[in-house]
Design a protein around this motif. Structure first.
Motif, short mmCIF file in Angstrom:
data_model
loop_
_atom_site.label_atom_id
_atom_site.label_comp_id
_atom_site.label_asym_id
_atom_site.label_seq_id
_atom_site.Cartn_x
_atom_site.Cartn_y
_atom_site.Cartn_z
N UNK A 122 43.36 45.39 33.43
CA UNK A 122 44.04 45.85 34.64
C UNK A 122 43.55 45.16 35.90
N UNK A 123 42.51 44.34 35.78
CA UNK A 123 41.92 43.64 36.92
C UNK A 123 41.54 44.62 38.03
N UNK A 124 40.97 45.74 37.62
CA UNK A 124 40.58 46.79 38.57
C UNK A 124 39.15 46.58 39.09
N UNK A 125 38.42 45.67 38.47
CA UNK A 125 37.05 45.31 38.84
C UNK A 125 36.04 46.45 38.64
N UNK A 126 36.39 47.43 37.80
CA UNK A 126 35.43 48.47 37.44
C UNK A 126 34.24 47.85 36.72
N UNK A 127 34.52 46.86 35.88
CA UNK A 127 33.45 46.19 35.14
C UNK A 127 32.44 45.56 36.09
N UNK B 72 43.47 34.52 21.77
CA UNK B 72 44.34 35.16 20.78
C UNK B 72 44.28 36.68 20.82
N UNK B 73 43.42 37.23 21.66
CA UNK B 73 43.29 38.69 21.73
C UNK B 73 44.32 39.25 22.71
N UNK B 74 44.58 40.54 22.57
CA UNK B 74 45.47 41.19 23.52
C UNK B 74 44.69 41.71 24.73
N UNK B 75 43.37 41.61 24.68
CA UNK B 75 42.53 42.14 25.75
C UNK B 75 42.77 41.47 27.08
N UNK B 76 42.95 40.15 27.08
CA UNK B 76 43.11 39.47 28.37
C UNK B 76 44.41 39.88 29.05
N UNK B 77 45.40 40.29 28.27
CA UNK B 77 46.67 40.72 28.86
C UNK B 77 46.64 42.20 29.22
N UNK B 78 45.74 42.97 28.61
CA UNK B 78 45.64 44.40 28.90
C UNK B 78 44.67 44.71 30.03
N UNK C 279 38.83 51.29 32.20
CA UNK C 279 39.91 52.24 31.96
C UNK C 279 40.96 51.71 30.97
N UNK C 280 40.94 50.41 30.69
CA UNK C 280 41.93 49.83 29.78
C UNK C 280 41.36 49.50 28.41
N UNK C 281 40.13 49.94 28.14
CA UNK C 281 39.47 49.52 26.89
C UNK C 281 40.13 50.07 25.63
#
Length: 136
Positions: free
Chosen positions: A73-78, A65-71, A39-41
């Motif tokens: 949501x740790x929702x575990x959908x993956x 260096x990416x913003x992905x690790x901060x974006x 959901x945060x992709x």
């Protein structure tokens, strides 16, 4: 097509992330279901399946260096969508941990929190998880 050999001997930065997350990145078959369901992709410059590929080839700097690790949501959908049960959320959290731990020598000192919060780019999630995970 460019062939990239996956280095079975992981560098120390990759190994640190794997030790913290307890995930097996070699199980990933790059199906992309984690990225499709995330959901945060939309706010990510490196998609979840690409994070795993970068770890597989040992490119930790691109992840940090990416913003992905901060974006994330740790929702575990993956993890729920993955046919191999690889959790990109746990890997991203481990990458965040390595960045925050670098500030405090593997421990987050409560006296250092006010200094961390002066940095407007420091996500509050990182500070809160720091207390949960780094004060042993």
């Amino acid at each position: 097509m460019l062939k990239i050999k996956i280095n079975p001997k992981k560098n120390s930065h990759v190994q640190k992330i794997l030790d913290l997350s307890k995930e097996k990145i070699d199980d990933c078959m790059q199906c992309g279901k984690c990225s499709a369901g995330c959901p945060a992709n939309a706010g990510m410059d490196v998609l979840p399946h690409q994070v795993i590929r970068l770890l597989q080839i040992g490119d930790v700097e691109s992840i940090k260096n990416s913003k992905s690790i901060w974006n994330c949501a740790a929702c575990f959908t993956c993890e729920s969508r993955c046919p191999r049960n690889v959790s990109v959320s746990k890997l991203m959290e481990a990458a965040r941990q390595t960045i925050v731990r670098k500030q405090g020598g593997d421990m987050l000192n409560p006296n250092f929190v006010s200094k961390l919060m002066e940095d407007k780019k420091m996500p509050q999630q990182a500070v809160v998880s720091g207390f949960r995970k780094y004060s042993k």
